[in-house]
Every structure is written in C-alpha cells, then in structure tokens.
Design an enzyme around this catalytic site. Structure first.
Site, PDB file in Angstrom:
ATOM      1  N   GLY A 128      12.141 -28.265  45.381  1.00 51.55           N
ATOM      2  CA  GLY A 128      11.453 -29.460  45.851  1.00 51.55           C
ATOM      3  C   GLY A 128       9.976 -29.213  46.058  1.00 51.55           C
ATOM      4  CD  GLU A 176      13.212 -21.549  41.271  1.00 54.58           C
ATOM      5  OE1 GLU A 176      12.179 -21.799  40.598  1.00 54.58           O
ATOM      6  OE2 GLU A 176      13.731 -20.423  41.310  1.00 54.58           O
ATOM      7  CG  LEU A 177       8.329 -24.148  46.043  1.00 57.76           C
ATOM      8  CD1 LEU A 177       7.332 -23.495  46.979  1.00 57.76           C
ATOM      9  CD2 LEU A 177       9.244 -25.098  46.804  1.00 57.76           C
ATOM     10  CB  CYS A 209       8.334 -28.736  39.053  1.00 57.20           C
ATOM     11  SG  CYS A 209       9.903 -28.039  38.550  1.00 57.20           S
ATOM     12  CD  GLU A 264       4.360 -30.672  41.263  1.00 57.39           C
ATOM     13  OE1 GLU A 264       5.297 -30.412  40.486  1.00 57.39           O
ATOM     14  OE2 GLU A 264       4.443 -30.523  42.492  1.00 57.39           O
TER      15      GLU A 264
END
Length: 472
Positions: free
Chosen positions: A226, A246-247, A280, A374
């Site tokens: 996230g 997990e970014l 992502c 991002e």
C-alpha cells in the site's frame, strides 16, 4: 444484508456498516460490516489456536488446500471479476487478467509448498567442528497480518494467503476499505478449500482501528502492500516482529536511440495507463534520447489516443475510472500545477467525476510532483535526454526504487543499467510494469523492504532453524 467478517471460522456482522459504491457513477453496489476491536482480538486468539494445527500440516496437505483454492477461484471466476469491476472501477480486461493471475499465484504456491526444504552442510571447517554435521530447515513464523491495497485486491491478497498457507502459518487478511467485496469471496474460498478455520480470518476494518494488530505480540509478521506513509507507520509500531513492505514508486523508463521505438511506445502506453494508472510500477517518467524524441513522442501519443476510455463494464474499454472522485481531483490538481509551472499537455481531456482520461505531459521539470512523487493516476511525462549517463542519473534522482525499464540493443548499456539503476527490478526492452507472479518483486529506498514472489515470500514467512549433530 451487509457482508460479514470471517473470524476464525465464524461469520460476524456489526452495527458499523460501510457502503460500497461503483466508482464510475457512484451507484450503491453493496455494504459490508466493519470489524470491531473485539473482532480483531478474537481473530488473533483464533490464529494462535489455529497455528497448533497448521504448523503440523504435512506439505502434501498444504499443497492440496492451495490447489483447491485455485480450482474454487476458477469456478467463481466471473463472480470475482464482477466484484472487482463494481467495487473498484477496474476495467473488465484488467479484472479478467488479475483473476487469471491470482489462479497462477495459487498454483505456484501449491507447488512451492512441496519444495520447502533445508540444507545439510559441513561443520568441520575448523577444528572445533570435527565430528559434527549441520542441518537447516525452514519453520513457520506464526500469525501473518496481511494488509492489501485497493488496486489489485485479489491477486495481491493471494500473494499473502498463498505463501502463508504453503508454510503453515495462520493469516489474518485486512483488505483495503475501498475494495472489500472480492476479499469476502476469497475468505469463502479459503474455508471451502479446507484450511483449518481457526487459522484464517478476514476483517474489513477501518485503517486506524486495525493498527492495534500491528503492535500486538500475537502477530508474528506484517505483510503490507500500500501507501508509503501507512507502511512506514506500521513498521514503527511493529516492535520486534518481521515486516515486509511493498510500497510505491514513480517508475522511469529509458528509451535509447537504438531501441525499437514502435514496440517501446506500445508497451509504454499499455504500462502507463493500465488500471487507470493506479499501479505502483506504472510507467510514470519516460526518458527519451534526444535524437529520437520527436519520433517516439508521436508514436506514443498515437498509442494513447487509441485507448478506449469509459464504462469499465464494457469489455472493450482500456481505461476506466479512478478509485474515487477525490483521487481524480488530486491528479487533476497535479496536472494543473505542472501546466502553471510551464509543462505542456500533449494529450488529455477534462476530468468528469472519477474519470480522469489518459494524460501525456512534456516540458516538465524534475521537481514537479508529476515527476518527483508517485502520481498513481493515468499521467505520464515524456522528457528528452542527451547522454546515457544523464538518463541513469534521472532515474535514480527519486526517493523511490521499485522497478524501471530500459529499451536498448547495446549489451554494455544493459549491463551498466543493471549495475547502476537503483531499483529492485530492471526490465530490459520492457516497461517497468512487467511482473510475473513467481519472480522476486519489491523495491529499495522509499519503495519498501522484503520481496514478494511466492518462493521469496515463503523465506520471509519462515525462520531458518539450525540443528547440529555431534557424531563424536
């Protein structure tokens, strides 16, 4: 009736109910009960009891349960696809692809459940180790708290459920608030597949309410996918437990002057706007060698224009709505901010509700948010570079380091990129968005820590246990 939560084999409702609305038009789809603190406490207690069963399950039984899950997911394929379309606005093509990938993730998990072994090694490298033999095995770590995002709610849940079951860990699944319905189906599948009921819980819960589980010692590991701010906050609360994150990312792709430009443009358009850019590893920054900049840009814009935008229920649509009006408004603000600072829009139309059409920007600066943060939206910037080293430096000029792509035919440049581009995964003659589910996947810097990909997640969800045998 609102959908219920699964707590150690028991379905429970609550008075706290959240509506689920279709992002495309805001219509009501369903509702879910939100878990309470008592529900979370009971889920953690159930997991401790379940661990006494799952840690003793033989590998053939764990493999069989995962194979059952894959079969059951296949039987409910269309139902899962419809749930993802309606809860998250995911276009049908992407929802079908994700469900198929989830089945593959479970298949690989089933296979890896039979491969969890150890090592026999010599101890007598020194005199103190004479007449001794060493052995290692991987032992399950305990309860895993799996927290999943809205953008790929089924496959990313399977990336946590699959490895956890493969090693015999209990797991508590906490889905994203915005996409709860598909996880209810997954919970039903886990139960029917035969995993001990006390060892699996699925809790639709508000994010701040669920933070208590991150700090609770009954949870042995957090597996989070996230946003960065939430992920690092959870890690700060985790204490001694293991955490994998997990970014996000602002993925860059280099296209050098010896590349197949048509192929690169086609891949970049698909990779930049899939799932409305809510990915992502979505292509965000295209860096094009100056000699081919105009040619590539024309090809790329033509590919973007060809994308069909609209109702995600339509099987021909390539780009549907973003997850919410608020998220689309944020993307719109960032584009307006870039334009005000001098950027040009090569393609893009006005936002309509949560619909934010594919947008291409050029003449941007590195410090614009559409580049340095991002964007997580259907927005791609295209920038020229002169020399190869400049392109590498630009890719690395980022707080993130998840994945990147390089298009070139020069082996020396390829190996140089592998050496110097600071990312967890580099894809050659492919865009940053490439992923198959058994490969090691994860990033460095602000993009997280640890790796997914079933074999690699299994390593994180186990502890290496040593035994030495004195033969003297």
């Amino acid at each position: 009736m609102p959908k219920k939560n699964l707590i150690g084999g028991e379905w429970r409702g609550s008075d706290d109910v959240m509506e689920v609305r279709f992002p495309y038009d805001g219509s009501l789809v369903d509702a879910v009960s939100m878990a309470s603190a008592a529900d979370m406490n009971d889920a953690m207690e159930a997991a401790l009891e379940g661990f006494e069963l799952t840690r003793r399950l033989p590998s053939h039984r764990r493999s069989e349960i995962l194979a059952n899950m894959g079969r059951l997911l296949g039987e409910r394929f269309d139902e899962v696809v419809e749930a993802m379309i309606m809860e998250g606005g995911k276009n049908r093509k992407t929802a079908v692809g994700e469900t198929a990938r989830a089945m593959e993730t479970l298949k690989v998990s089933s296979e890896e459940a039979r491969r969890i072994g150890g090592e026999v090694f010599s101890i007598d490298w020194t005199a103190a180790g004479e007449n001794r033999q060493g052995f290692t095995r991987r032992a399950p770590i305990g309860t895993v708290l799996g927290i999943t995002p809205f953008n790929y709610p089924v496959n990313l849940a399977c990336h946590k459920i699959g490895p956890a079951i493969a090693v015999g860990n209990p797991i508590i699944l906490k889905p994203a608030e915005k996409t709860p319905l598909s996880s209810v189906i997954l919970a039903e599948i886990v139960l029917e597949a035969g995993y001990p009921p006390r060892a699996f819980s699925m809790l639709n819960a508000w994010g701040p309410d669920s933070e208590m589980m991150a700090a609770d010692p009954r949870v042995a590991m957090i597996s989070f996918t996230g946003g960065g701010s939430v992920g690092w906050m959870l890690k700060s609360k985790a204490g001694q437990k293991k955490v994998t994150l997990e970014l996000g990312g602002n993925a860059g792709v280099i296209v050098h002057n010896d590349a197949d430009l048509a192929d690169a443009a086609g891949q970049a358009a698909a990779g930049g706007y899939a799932n409305a850019g809510q990915n992502c590893i979505s292509v965000q920054r295209l860096l094009i060698q100056r000699d081919v900049f105009e040619e590539f840009t024309d090809l790329f814009v033509d590919e973007v224009r060809a994308l069909k935008v609209g109702d995600p229920r339509d099987g021909d649509v390539d780009v549907g709505p973003m997850i919410s009006v608020r998220d689309a408004e944020r993307a719109e603000d960032w584009v307006k901010e870039a334009k005000k600072a001098g950027a040009s829009v090569l393609h893009g139309e006005a936002r309509q509700g949560a619909m934010f059409p594919p947008t291409v920007l050029t003449e941007t600066a590195p410090d614009m948010r559409v580049n340095c943060e991002e964007v997580f939206a259907p927005v791609v910037t295209v920038s020229p570079y002169e020399a190869w080293d400049e392109a590498v430096a630009t890719i690395n000029d980022s707080p993130y380091g998840l994945q990147a792509g390089v298009f070139t035919q020069d082996v020396k440049r390829i190996m140089d990129a592998w050496e110097r581009v600071d990312v967890g995964g580099l894809h050659v003659n492919s865009v940053s968005t490439f992923r198959v589910d058994h490969m090691p996947y994860g990033g460095i810097k602000a993009s997280g820590s640890g790796r997914e990909g079933i074999k690699y997640a299994i390593e994180d969800m186990t502890e290496l246990r040593l035994m030495t045998l004195n033969l003297g």
